[in-house]
Structure formats: structure tokens, C-alpha cells
Design an enzyme around this catalytic site. Structure first.
Site, PDB file in Angstrom:
ATOM      1  N   ASP A   1      41.429  23.783 -13.959  1.00 24.21           N
ATOM      2  CA  ASP A   1      42.539  24.407 -14.510  1.00 24.21           C
ATOM      3  C   ASP A   1      42.682  24.345 -15.908  1.00 24.21           C
ATOM      4  O   ASP A   1      43.000  25.557 -16.609  1.00 24.21           O
ATOM      5  CB  ASP A   1      43.570  23.717 -13.817  1.00 24.21           C
ATOM      6  CG  ASP A   1      43.801  23.783 -12.398  1.00 24.21           C
ATOM      7  OD1 ASP A   1      43.118  24.768 -11.641  1.00 24.21           O
ATOM      8  OD2 ASP A   1      44.402  22.855 -11.580  1.00 24.21           O
TER       9      ASP A   1
ATOM     10  N   ASN B   1      35.123  24.480 -22.186  1.00 21.27           N
ATOM     11  CA  ASN B   1      34.185  23.291 -21.711  1.00 21.27           C
ATOM     12  C   ASN B   1      34.843  22.021 -22.647  1.00 21.27           C
ATOM     13  O   ASN B   1      35.008  20.825 -21.952  1.00 21.27           O
ATOM     14  CB  ASN B   1      32.525  23.108 -22.114  1.00 21.27           C
ATOM     15  CG  ASN B   1      32.001  24.191 -21.162  1.00 21.27           C
ATOM     16  OD1 ASN B   1      32.480  24.217 -19.851  1.00 21.27           O
ATOM     17  ND2 ASN B   1      30.662  24.208 -21.182  1.00 21.27           N
TER      18      ASN B   1
END
Length: 277
Positions: free
Chosen positions: A226, A250
Site C-alpha cells: 500500500d 521502493n
């Protein structure tokens, strides 16, 4: 400032930490119980808001103490909850999470999330239609997700907001019989596949590109996906390239797994920028 609307689930996460996995029929002692805000939709909304976006949440909660906790968390994170509907007599959604051996298992009870309806989308449409990016997940009815997509398509927004971000297991289910390279090549610019610690892969100009992740010691991976989606949406809405957006996401996800709880570890913009340096 980018405007993001999240249509999706609002849950409360009930997390038990254990030293090891429990076997069927066995009783063991846990180490700690944590009750915290969650739900894929609310998680993505909080992640995007902490990274500087103007975020609105559209969803449903019950008229219970868990629903109050959901609203409190959204308010504290500057997420507009105008269209988070409190449904009398209904329970709020819950996720029952076990954390052990650097991994987790999750059982979700959708409850009020299963009542997010097209009529709520119509009610919120004036604001949804102004968004730079709309985020959807699979914890509300599929018919409602389809309704949002159709309305966005009619509003000529579909090409701007349609990205599919499955993990490897979800991709194998969605594209049965196809390998990773084929899935990505046949869906260039659309499918962004998360690979856990290996990073994230997508295809561009006939090439599969893997953007590496950040090596960190995880405490709780709940909400990492999420966080990735919320961060990716913010980056793309702000005009970053695909690779830049994935690197940004990331970094956000890597920061998020270093604390307990889905929303508890979600980073703020300055933390992500510092990690990217």
C-alpha cells in the site's frame, strides 16, 4: 500539489506478534497485541498524504469504535474524509494479522467495506473527477471498482490513472499460464510487478526492467504494498518518469517495513528524499 482520490477499504488491523507460526490445533503465547488503522484504501491514502499529496478517501465504516479510530487516523494524516460514510448498525472492516519469523499472514473481514456502492461514487464524483490519480484495490465490491473505471473512462482519464501493481503471486493468478516476462511484455506501461526484496519489474520498449529494492531489516511487512502504491501515485502525478516513480515508491516501502503496523511505518516526504540520496 497533486490531487489523489482513493476509493477503497478502511480497516482496523489487529496484530499479534509471535516468535513462530502456530500449528493447527496448537495454542502458543504471543508477545504483543497491537490495534492500529489499516485497510488497503486507507493505507494508500495515508501514504500519499504523508508524501505531500492532497488526498481524499472514499469508503465506508461502521458506527463502532473501530470506525472512530479510522476517522481519527485519517484526520491526523490530513486525509479528507468527507466521503467516508458511517453506516448505522454495521461493523467496520478488520484485518487479523499474525507476524512471525519476519513474515505475516492476514485474514480480512470486509464488513462495511463490502457496502461501498456506486451511489457513493456518484455522490463523490465531482471531487473524483478532479483528481490527477485515482487508486483502487480489491477490498470493496468488484462492481464498484468497475463502476469507477467506467466513469473515469467516460471522463477521458483512464489512460492517466490505469496501472496494475500485482505481486508475483497475484500476477500468476491474474494471467494464468504466463510467465513474468510475457505478462510484462504484453502489458507494457500498465503492469508493474512487485517482487519483494528483489525489487519491482516493468516492461518498456520490449525490455523487462527491474528496479532494485533497498536492503533493510523488516519488522513488519504489513502495508508495504500500500505504501508502494501511494508513493508511486504521488510520484507519477508529479510528473516523474516510470523508473523514477518506482525508485521513489521502493524507498517509501523500504522505510515502511521497519516499523510495526501498516500506517505506523509509512514515511514522510523528507524521509524518502533522504533515503534516495
Amino acid at each position: 500539489m497533486s490531487k489523489i482520490v482513493v476509493v477503497g477499504s478502511c480497516n482496523i488491523d489487529i496484530t499479534v506478534e509471535c516468535d513462530r507460526w502456530v500449528h493447527p490445533g496448537e495454542t502458543i503465547f504471543g508477545n504483543r497485541l497491537t490495534v492500529s488503522p489499516g485497510g488497503k484504501g486507507a493505507n494508500q491514502a495515508v501514504a500519499a498524504a504523508r508524501l505531500g499529496a492532497d488526498v481524499m478517501m472514499v469508503g465506508c465504516i461502521g458506527d463502532d469504535v473501530y470506525g472512530q479510530l479510522v476517522l481519527k487516523a485519517l484526520k491526523e494524516n490530513n486525509v479528507d474524509s468527507t466521503y467516508v460514510k458511517v453506516l448505522p448498525g454495521e461493523n467496520s472492516g478488520t484485518a487479523h494479522i499474525t507476524v512471525a519469523e519476519d513474515d505475516n499472514t492476514i485474514i480480512v473481514i470486509k464488513a462495511a467495506n463490502d457496502l461501498v456502492s456506486p451511489s457513493l461514487i456518484d455522490e463523490a464524483w465531482e471531487d473524483i473527477s478532479k483528481a490527477d490519480m485515482v487508486l483502487l484495490q480489491h477490498e470493496i465490491p468488484a462492481a464498484t471498482n468497475a463502476y469507477v473505471i467506467e466513469k473515469c473512462a467516460a471522463h477521458a482519464l483512464l489512460d492517466k490513472i490505469t496501472y496494475l501493481t500485482p505481486n508475483e503471486h497475484e500476477a500468476a493468478t491474474l494471467f494464468a499460464g504466463k510467465g513474468k516476462a510475457d505478462i510484462l511484455d504484453q502489458n507494457q506501461g500498465k503492469v508493474i510487478m512487485t517482487l519483494g526484496s528483489k525489487g519491482v519489474a516493468y516492461a518498456e520498449k520490449g525490455q523487462v526492467i527491474t528496479v532494485p529494492g533497498f536492503k533493510v531489516k523488516p519488522v513488519d511487512t504489513t502495508g508495504a504494498g500500500d505504501t508502494f502504491n501511494g508513493a508511486f501515485a504521488v510520484a507519477r502525478a508529479n510528473g516523474k518518469s516510470m523508473q523514477e516513480s518506482i525508485s521513489f515508491a521502493n524507498a517509501a516501502a523500504a522505510l515502511s517495513v521497519q516499523k510495526l503496523g501498516a500506517q505506523g511505518g509509512m514515511p514522510y516526504l523528507h524521509e524518502v528524499e533522504e533515503m534516495l540520496k
